[in-house]
Design an enzyme around this catalytic site. Structure first.
Site, PDB file in Angstrom:
ATOM      1  CB  CYS A  86      -0.981  -0.020   1.164  1.00  0.00           C
ATOM      2  SG  CYS A  86      -2.390   1.100   0.974  1.00  0.00           S
ATOM      3  CG  HIS A 203      -3.294  -3.629   3.367  1.00  0.00           C
ATOM      4  ND1 HIS A 203      -2.323  -3.032   4.136  1.00  0.00           N
ATOM      5  CD2 HIS A 203      -3.937  -2.623   2.724  1.00  0.00           C
ATOM      6  CE1 HIS A 203      -2.378  -1.707   3.976  1.00  0.00           C
ATOM      7  NE2 HIS A 203      -3.342  -1.437   3.120  1.00  0.00           N
ATOM      8  CD  GLU A 205      -0.753  -5.704   5.871  1.00  0.00           C
ATOM      9  OE1 GLU A 205      -1.045  -4.498   6.004  1.00  0.00           O
ATOM     10  OE2 GLU A 205      -0.438  -6.210   4.780  1.00  0.00           O
TER      11      GLU A 205
END
Length: 231
Positions: A86, A203, A205
């Protein structure tokens, strides 16, 4: 394996990535403050999302001037593994480690939702555990994720296989209908020619544990470790 996570004023995903690396992946993390001028004893750097320096001027423009960014550039130029997520992707673009630039989303609004991605390149250290053309489900959260570049650059990155993931339908159809931000050719993430630098807007994660709704992002981090073990 030791992962370095740079922390800029305004970073807000550094601890999220640190959690996945330490608690889920079981590897070591070292946080790198933006004023640090050197990097040592690090195997891979992951530049986190957030709003570095408040996104003043434009996303990533000020972060590229930080001492740690200069060290990251040198680390990457020597072949070190660098991943930007990002805002981290935006920073890598501003630094010139990846080609192109980011513009505001086509709808001029912040977009936060799960999207489907088609894996176009599974031959780099960050995607080796995926199948080519596999469709994965990972969230986005950004206002400036509209990837753009010159026609010549676009031609080159497509030809060189530098487009790593694209926005698509659940069935893997790539079209404007499934493009959340207006990115050229539905591009969600790219790498450099050497494949050691990778940036993406989604993302991973936030899709690394079942409780979050998807574990499709975890293999990006696991791929890095598996690649290192084979080296």
């Amino acid at each position: 394996m030791k992962f370095g996570i740079p922390v800029y004023p305004g970073s807000n995903c550094d601890k999220d990535i640190g959690w996945v690396i330490e608690k889920v992946l079981g590897e070591e993390v070292k946080y790198l403050w933006h004023k640090e001028k050197s990097i040592s004893d690090i195997d891979c750097i992951i530049v986190p999302g957030g709003f570095s320096y408040g996104d003043y001027l434009r996303a990533g423009a000020m972060a590229k001037l930080s001492p740690i960014s200069e060290a990251i550039y040198e680390f990457a130029e020597k072949g070190g593994l660098v991943m930007g997520i990002c805002n981290g992707f935006q920073i890598l673009l501003e630094m010139g480690l990846l080609p192109g630039a980011m513009m505001p989303n086509k709808n001029l609004s912040f977009v936060c939702k799960f999207v489907h991605l088609k894996v176009e390149n599974n031959e780099i250290p960050f995607t080796s555990l995926y199948s080519k053309e596999e469709v994965i489900n990972i969230p986005i959260a950004h206002a400036e994720g509209n990837y753009t570049c010159t026609p010549e650059t676009l031609k080159n990155i497509e030809k060189n296989g530098q487009v790593v993931v694209r926005y698509c339908s659940p069935e893997g159809i790539v079209s404007d209908e499934f493009n959340p931000n207006g990115s050229l050719n539905n591009i969600a993430g790219i790498c450099n020619k050497r494949g050691n630098v990778f940036g993406l807007m989604p993302h991973p994660e936030r899709a690394s544990e079942a409780v979050l709704g998807s574990t499709d992002g975890f293999r990006m981090f696991k791929s890095i470790v598996e690649t290192a073990l084979k080296a």
